[in-house]
Design a protein around this motif. Structure first.
Motif, PDB file in Angstrom:
ATOM      1  N   ALA A 143       0.854  -1.196   0.000  1.00  0.00           N
ATOM      2  CA  ALA A 143       0.000   0.000   0.000  1.00  0.00           C
ATOM      3  C   ALA A 143       0.883   1.236   0.000  1.00  0.00           C
ATOM      4  CB  ALA A 143      -0.916   0.000   1.220  1.00  0.00           C
ATOM      5  N   GLY A 144       0.424   2.270  -0.679  1.00  0.00           N
ATOM      6  CA  GLY A 144       1.171   3.513  -0.699  1.00  0.00           C
ATOM      7  C   GLY A 144       0.224   4.671  -0.927  1.00  0.00           C
ATOM      8  N   LEU A 145       0.627   5.862  -0.490  1.00  0.00           N
ATOM      9  CA  LEU A 145      -0.171   7.049  -0.771  1.00  0.00           C
ATOM     10  C   LEU A 145       0.580   7.894  -1.784  1.00  0.00           C
ATOM     11  CD1 LEU A 145      -1.497   7.703   2.799  1.00  0.00           C
ATOM     12  CD2 LEU A 145      -2.956   7.598   0.757  1.00  0.00           C
ATOM     13  N   GLN A 146      -0.110   8.252  -2.858  1.00  0.00           N
ATOM     14  CA  GLN A 146       0.521   8.970  -3.957  1.00  0.00           C
ATOM     15  C   GLN A 146      -0.064  10.373  -4.086  1.00  0.00           C
ATOM     16  OE1 GLN A 146       0.727   6.812  -7.635  1.00  0.00           O
ATOM     17  NE2 GLN A 146       1.976   8.389  -8.594  1.00  0.00           N
ATOM     18  N   LEU A 147       0.825  11.312  -4.379  1.00  0.00           N
ATOM     19  CA  LEU A 147       0.397  12.691  -4.606  1.00  0.00           C
ATOM     20  C   LEU A 147       0.699  13.065  -6.056  1.00  0.00           C
ATOM     21  CD1 LEU A 147      -0.403  15.633  -3.714  1.00  0.00           C
ATOM     22  CD2 LEU A 147       2.024  15.946  -3.142  1.00  0.00           C
ATOM     23  N   VAL A 148      -0.318  13.575  -6.739  1.00  0.00           N
ATOM     24  CA  VAL A 148      -0.100  14.083  -8.096  1.00  0.00           C
ATOM     25  C   VAL A 148      -0.495  15.552  -8.101  1.00  0.00           C
ATOM     26  CG1 VAL A 148      -0.669  13.840 -10.535  1.00  0.00           C
ATOM     27  CG2 VAL A 148      -0.554  11.819  -9.070  1.00  0.00           C
ATOM     28  N   LEU A 149       0.466  16.410  -8.406  1.00  0.00           N
ATOM     29  CA  LEU A 149       0.209  17.853  -8.375  1.00  0.00           C
ATOM     30  C   LEU A 149      -0.440  18.287  -9.688  1.00  0.00           C
ATOM     31  CD1 LEU A 149       3.481  19.010  -6.598  1.00  0.00           C
ATOM     32  CD2 LEU A 149       1.153  18.897  -5.663  1.00  0.00           C
ATOM     33  N   PRO A 150      -1.032  19.481  -9.660  1.00  0.00           N
ATOM     34  CA  PRO A 150      -1.683  19.985 -10.876  1.00  0.00           C
ATOM     35  C   PRO A 150      -0.735  19.945 -12.065  1.00  0.00           C
ATOM     36  CG  PRO A 150      -2.257  21.368  -9.017  1.00  0.00           C
ATOM     37  CD  PRO A 150      -1.251  20.382  -8.516  1.00  0.00           C
TER      38      PRO A 150
ATOM     39  N   TRP B  99      -4.171   9.637  -3.779  1.00  0.00           N
ATOM     40  CA  TRP B  99      -4.895   8.364  -3.747  1.00  0.00           C
ATOM     41  C   TRP B  99      -4.081   7.302  -3.034  1.00  0.00           C
ATOM     42  CZ3 TRP B  99      -4.219   9.945  -9.196  1.00  0.00           C
ATOM     43  CH2 TRP B  99      -3.108   9.391  -9.818  1.00  0.00           C
ATOM     44  N   LEU B 100      -4.809   6.262  -2.646  1.00  0.00           N
ATOM     45  CA  LEU B 100      -4.185   5.091  -2.042  1.00  0.00           C
ATOM     46  C   LEU B 100      -3.928   4.084  -3.145  1.00  0.00           C
ATOM     47  CD1 LEU B 100      -3.550   3.439   0.642  1.00  0.00           C
ATOM     48  CD2 LEU B 100      -5.908   2.594   0.459  1.00  0.00           C
ATOM     49  N   ASP B 101      -2.685   3.634  -3.259  1.00  0.00           N
ATOM     50  CA  ASP B 101      -2.330   2.570  -4.197  1.00  0.00           C
ATOM     51  C   ASP B 101      -2.332   1.238  -3.470  1.00  0.00           C
ATOM     52  OD1 ASP B 101      -1.839   3.794  -6.668  1.00  0.00           O
ATOM     53  OD2 ASP B 101       0.213   4.339  -6.128  1.00  0.00           O
ATOM     54  N   GLY B 102      -2.915   0.231  -4.085  1.00  0.00           N
ATOM     55  CA  GLY B 102      -2.847  -1.126  -3.526  1.00  0.00           C
ATOM     56  C   GLY B 102      -2.327  -2.068  -4.586  1.00  0.00           C
ATOM     57  N   LEU B 103      -1.298  -2.836  -4.279  1.00  0.00           N
ATOM     58  CA  LEU B 103      -0.745  -3.774  -5.266  1.00  0.00           C
ATOM     59  C   LEU B 103      -0.479  -5.130  -4.630  1.00  0.00           C
ATOM     60  CD1 LEU B 103       0.754  -0.767  -6.191  1.00  0.00           C
ATOM     61  CD2 LEU B 103       1.286  -2.286  -8.092  1.00  0.00           C
ATOM     62  N   ASP B 104      -0.402  -6.132  -5.482  1.00  0.00           N
ATOM     63  CA  ASP B 104      -0.052  -7.475  -5.013  1.00  0.00           C
ATOM     64  C   ASP B 104       1.452  -7.721  -5.160  1.00  0.00           C
ATOM     65  OD1 ASP B 104       0.180  -7.620  -7.744  1.00  0.00           O
ATOM     66  OD2 ASP B 104      -1.240  -9.245  -8.033  1.00  0.00           O
ATOM     67  N   LEU B 105       2.239  -6.662  -5.076  1.00  0.00           N
ATOM     68  CA  LEU B 105       3.676  -6.775  -5.322  1.00  0.00           C
ATOM     69  C   LEU B 105       4.396  -7.781  -4.421  1.00  0.00           C
ATOM     70  CD1 LEU B 105       4.790  -3.159  -6.163  1.00  0.00           C
ATOM     71  CD2 LEU B 105       5.184  -5.205  -7.547  1.00  0.00           C
ATOM     72  N   PRO B 106       4.109  -7.796  -3.112  1.00  0.00           N
ATOM     73  CA  PRO B 106       4.824  -8.797  -2.302  1.00  0.00           C
ATOM     74  C   PRO B 106       4.540 -10.224  -2.790  1.00  0.00           C
ATOM     75  CG  PRO B 106       3.796  -7.136  -0.910  1.00  0.00           C
ATOM     76  CD  PRO B 106       3.285  -6.898  -2.298  1.00  0.00           C
ATOM     77  N   LEU B 107       3.336 -10.448  -3.285  1.00  0.00           N
ATOM     78  CA  LEU B 107       2.981 -11.761  -3.826  1.00  0.00           C
ATOM     79  C   LEU B 107       3.711 -12.010  -5.138  1.00  0.00           C
ATOM     80  CD1 LEU B 107       0.904 -14.160  -3.440  1.00  0.00           C
ATOM     81  CD2 LEU B 107      -0.592 -12.893  -4.976  1.00  0.00           C
ATOM     82  N   VAL B 108       3.615 -11.076  -6.057  1.00  0.00           N
ATOM     83  CA  VAL B 108       4.255 -11.219  -7.371  1.00  0.00           C
ATOM     84  C   VAL B 108       5.767 -11.383  -7.222  1.00  0.00           C
ATOM     85  CG1 VAL B 108       4.760 -10.040  -9.544  1.00  0.00           C
ATOM     86  CG2 VAL B 108       2.471  -9.896  -8.565  1.00  0.00           C
TER      87      VAL B 108
END
Lengths: 351, 351, 351, 351
Positions: free
Chosen positions: A90-97, A157-166
């Motif tokens: 999980a991660g929190l991402q910021l995208v500026l204008p 936004w909150l990012d969710g990935l299955d990266l530890p699994l992959v």
């Protein structure tokens, strides 16, 4: 029969094995484990301070690097591993204008859940999804995706990935697209219009991919369903209250082959039963506040906080407020169920 | 080698077979048929005159018999058989204000498509569905169902059933409920609220029946999807235009195991390609007017008309108007596909 | 409310409906039937006299017409319809030495069960199956098939087809092959060697057809399994004794999408429980003798006899002998189950 | 815009993150990996020296500890981890005459492939499987199993388990049975008699488990199928020759939800095409000798050797001898395919 006089010592014997790369089972530890154990711990990331750091990262990280302006939520028990639970990132991402990310694809599956901001887009497989707070956006394995913020306000936004699994299963592929942005082949939010309202399947589409053709699940429809169920007096599940799973309209199954997503309402004064399951989860608080007790540890949560439920942790949810609380969560249910590894057990309440 | 001098005549031989109930294949006709043939013909039932008779039936048939106040649409080619095509039954039913039908269940599957009136209900498996024009309501095989009109205006709907299939395969069961009306166990339109908007599956429901848990598919959502697709410039299918299948949210498949339902928009100035398939269909015109050519015969249709497409008839749809036309249809697709009997063939346009 | 003074008579009203091809439901008979009824009756075709006629047909019918030298087993209740039950066709075919049938294919599915003779072949999809008594051979829908007898003795087999179903549903296609015999692309009995012994799937074959890739199920393996189960003291099913279903190794399901085949052993002194189901069956006696009671009627059967079980007939099987009895049967189970039309009910014993 | 004068240094910023357990993605390594990488290496365990150590272990380890008298085959690249590839465990077990192991069950799935000895048994879910060289025996997840050697000769088999997968995903459960041996409820080898010869499904068994009901796949039938295919001139697969997958007769799928098993024949003078796939495998040589090139490394193998193929390693098989070579292998195919993680790629030959 072992002949005690002539036999070599066990230690001598074991020394002879090393060159052959064989090892005695009777000396091996940690092979047949009695019950699931994880080093991951129950943990909550409060939104306020994390957001503060994220905004600071907005000042530190240039627009060129914006696609990587993410703060990874690292489970304190996992020794620095980039994972919120043993199998979920999980991660929190910021995208500026006015920032644009280049397009890429990978074998990891990802979801986005919008926390702040309105109007930025994620583009997936030729379609732009315009995002509002609470929207769930899928960027499935091997789908080409990028994003951009053409608005004047930051987007988180909150990012969710299955990266530890992959990565744990050594199946990671990653590829940037040659061109910076992908070619758009559909109208903005076209899949939402086709699939999201009502239950109608476009007969001219022959969908054979292993993920949902609906790339965005808008929050306004989701919240309405939760509140309608509350109004209908639906009992829901004793362990989870009013819990809906976001589903793939083509199969009725989970939205991604490795991750499931849920929207959940805990009615006022609700105290769930306790249980445990092998699957782990990351929760994000959309509305209200409450408490989740995990392996005896009370986690108090408020709007926009994120918290981790490790696998096999006994847990129960409590909403003591007079307003309903709403949680979004993503889990590794489909992965464990596909392997036959899902187990669940009722437990006594802890609180 | 046949010995011509001693052999009996063929006729003498055949006579000896009758008592044993055996018969020579070489004399049997109609066994291995080259291409599907049906006695059903392309046919249209215009709404105006049928409605007139239906209202007259309202005066002739008492409230007690109201559940049977239906005019069956009989295909002229089928020798009085109560069927619109070889495998599909269609009828128009009138329910007058304050009439109530007793509850029953049967092994035939049924759908209702509302033509006129607003506010009457069909109750299915403990839930009342409040009906508006264009709504599709399912009364699946073995579900307990009844209906009532508590409003002050008459209600007319199109009934579609797989009765010719069920009866032809000798699998019909029918049972009135002991009590006149069934017990209501859910809120009105609860399944619609749970399933119809968005794509969320109530996780506490373990649905294992072979039909859709969503008992009503409201027209307003359906029409919006059709118009959105038109606005998006979706090409749709060359033979059917913008054709959506009503689907079972639990499986993504057809709403009933033996019948599929479709909502279809023919864009202005659309002339479809021609094809034929083994499946048959009953169409009902919801909006606009147009032409369907079936086996060379032009059928002109207008709002609220109903028409039959026999199996294996070459057909194409034409909308010459400047407004989109919208059709509802139900077919025997799932039945024929389940048996491996679905065949389709492109043909040259006829008009 | 009906106004009695001004209303036309019902008869007058109904007269006005005919031109519109509509008809009042309240006058329609036979629409919603309470329980399955069939005109088919329990019936047995004794092998001795039927074989005698078949051999006579061998003298009457020339080699050129040999492919049609079949005696159809017609159920006495079905008014001359070429069907053993409402949905199953059965026939006994004689192929004399050195006769060859031309290749064709059709949308009906067929099975062959060898009754007499040894060494003739059926060729299916490029593979010749060499037949011995008791062997089951599949000629599935749309598969190209022919047969020939290159031995010096006559060959008799039981044909089973879903023709009443295919024709009743108006889905029949039939096509002779342009050349008399099909091209052989595989070794004789190759599929048997690949699939029949052990449970191993050839990984280089990508089988996507809806029927079994194993074209012949040899009797010697089947009989061994039946006798092994008897020796193991397996209880089997209360209604059917030791009943094995021939299965498709790729799916585990029925061998054909519309018909299932079974091999069955009734242990000595076995008297089954009684039940009824919507599906119908044709039984052929491979070994021993016994009694089947169907809807109260006792049918005594002996080796090589064939008998019909109509749908929904209450039935039970009895083996009073001290030797096991073995039955082969084919049924319409998969067709009715695919449509959701399978129903089963326990009943009291009749004998 | 980043303001360079007032911004803290990146290092200062990162220090503020640690207490919150968040971390910058732009500093994180090893997250989105371009191509699968594994530390596992291609490796062969020669039978001769390993067997010698195993017999020595027979003298060192008492009968009481016999169930753990296993030599684990450890991949040299995996730093002592008890695994032959990243996701597969392999070990060679010796059971001396008259030894009995206590019963237990666990969530890991296991297979046994018999290398030496004849007549010992593994008991699974109430049935004893009598083992001969080359037999494959399944002890699926959660099945109760034990084994015993009531013969006068030692027995050696290859154990294969999905332990690295189960443990890596933190889903391990393990439980000894209260009693030493399980209760036998079926005849010895009963499932083999019911399922292994021919393709017949016992209709009275309602099998809903996620593994094969056939607990033992005997080598004699397997070898016959391999040799029959060779004799038939079957081309098989360009990358694997004549490769059969042991299959679950109820579903046609893999024998276990996480592991697949294969029997393979490389014809004389066969040199396969090269390819790579994400899945890994453990091979055991049953007959003959040959070479497998993996990531450029030539592994020469002989009868009874065992070797490991890491995931994504380019590989090709060569049989230069004039006799066919036969390999048994088990892989993690079903696990990776269930998660959508299977990828395959053609490569140029290396040898």
């Amino acid at each position: 029969m072992p002949d005690k006089t002539t036999q070599p010592s066990m230690d001598q014997f074991i020394e002879t094995l090393a060159p052959l790369h064989i090892y005695p089972l009777w000396k091996q530890e940690g092979l047949l484990i009695r019950r699931p154990t994880t080093e991951a711990v129950p943990y909550l990331w409060p939104y306020g301070p994390v957001r503060e750091r994220l905004m600071e990262a907005g000042r530190l990280i240039s627009a060129e690097e914006a696609e990587r302006r993410v703060l990874i939520l690292k489970n304190p028990g996992l020794n620095g591993k980039p994972a919120a639970t043993a199998r979920l990132y999980a991660g929190l991402q910021l995208v500026l204008p006015h920032e644009i990310a280049p397009a890429h694809y990978h074998s990891a599956s990802a979801i986005r859940f919008v926390v702040e901001g309105s109007g930025a887009f994620t583009a997936v497989d030729g379609e732009r999804l315009i995002m509002q707070p609470g929207d769930l956006v899928l960027t499935p394995a091997w789908s080409v995706h990028d994003h951009g913020n053409e608005t004047d306000t930051p987007m988180i936004w909150l990012d969710g990935l299955d990266l530890p699994l992959v990565n744990g299963l050594e199946c990671s592929f990653f590829q940037p697209l040659d061109t910076k942005a992908q070619k758009l082949t559909r109208s903005d939010d076209e899949s939402e219009r086709q699939y999201a309202y009502g239950q109608l399947r476009p007969s001219w589409v022959n969908w054979t991919k292993n993920y949902s053709p609906l790339a965005k699940y808008p929050w306004n429809a989701t919240e309405r369903i939760l509140l309608d169920a509350l109004k209908d007096g639906v009992a829901g599940s004793p362990t989870d209250g009013i819990l809906f799973e976001y589903s793939n309209p083509i199969t009725g199954g989970s939205v991604l082959p490795t991750m499931a997503c849920y929207a959940q309402l805990l009615p006022p004064k609700f105290h769930s039963d306790a249980h445990r399951h092998t699957t782990s989860a990351v929760y994000h608080v959309v509305r209200g506040s409450g408490t989740t007790i995990m392996d005896g540890q009370r986690i108090e949560w408020n709007e926009r906080d994120t918290f981790a439920l490790p696998g096999w942790a006994v847990h129960e949810h409590i909403n003591n407020a007079s307003e309903p609380a709403m949680l979004f969560s993503f889990t590794d249910d489909p992965a464990l169920k596909a392997l036959g590894f899902y187990q669940e057990q009722s437990e006594n309440k802890q609180g």
